[in-house]
Design an enzyme around this catalytic site. Sequence first.
Site, PDB file in Angstrom:
ATOM      1  N   HIS A   5       0.719  -1.426  -0.030  1.00  0.00           N
ATOM      2  CA  HIS A   5      -0.070   0.060  -0.111  1.00  0.00           C
ATOM      3  C   HIS A   5       0.880   1.234   0.122  1.00  0.00           C
ATOM      4  O   HIS A   5       2.027   1.233   0.077  1.00  0.00           O
ATOM      5  CB  HIS A   5      -0.994  -0.075   1.168  1.00  0.00           C
ATOM      6  CG  HIS A   5      -0.293  -0.087   2.642  1.00  0.00           C
ATOM      7  ND1 HIS A   5       0.325   1.147   3.082  1.00  0.00           N
ATOM      8  CD2 HIS A   5      -0.051  -0.928   3.298  1.00  0.00           C
ATOM      9  CE1 HIS A   5       0.824   0.752   4.300  1.00  0.00           C
ATOM     10  NE2 HIS A   5       0.750  -0.534   4.520  1.00  0.00           N
ATOM     11  N   CYS A  51       3.308  -4.965   6.667  1.00  0.00           N
ATOM     12  CA  CYS A  51       2.823  -4.540   5.174  1.00  0.00           C
ATOM     13  C   CYS A  51       4.203  -3.964   4.604  1.00  0.00           C
ATOM     14  O   CYS A  51       5.095  -3.761   5.255  1.00  0.00           O
ATOM     15  CB  CYS A  51       1.769  -3.428   5.134  1.00  0.00           C
ATOM     16  SG  CYS A  51       0.175  -4.049   5.575  1.00  0.00           S
TER      17      CYS A  51
END
Length: 197
Positions: free
Chosen positions: A157, A173
């Site tokens: 992301h 992440c």
Amino acid sequence: MSQSSHDRLTRRLFLGSAAATFAAPALAQNAGTTEFRPEVSNVIRRNASSFRMLDWQPYFDSLRGGAILVDITSRALHFWNEDESVYKLYPTSVPETDDLTRKGRTEVIRKVEGPSWAPTPAMKERNPEWPDFIGPGPDNPLGTHALYLSWQYYRIHGTQDTRKIGRRSSNGCIGLYNNHIEELYGLAGAGTQVLLI
């Protein structure tokens, strides 16, 4: 060699090396512009951040559906499209600690523009003061776009906090600059294979 000859030689070497040092950035610039553009060697290809360009063959059997390789050590994400006409290399943020890092094979299962964010149960345990939910927008930790992986809670992301890129700074992440995730979002699709090493 006399002392005065030695002093002149030493001074010449110093002045010559100093001139070369200060001239090097100017030589690396393109004519007519002040923008720095690193030269790309045919022997070792590197971008300005010294990330090595890689071939996909050691990591994937094919490029069916495209491929994303995330190198945790060099903090870089590599993307190849299915017909090899596109290769991208992006700097990333990676998990803060080894216990937050997951390695192996997964795939993109969903793409979201303007993602919302909620902390995982483990994040909330570590940081009880964090909010339970943040909707899309400038305060969202997932940035402008997110690629959801088949591993629960793992994403590739964007980030609003650009200081995180190039660092061990995430809770698991892989983060990219917003302009880079927007570009990758347009290139990768559901089913794109992903390997974290």
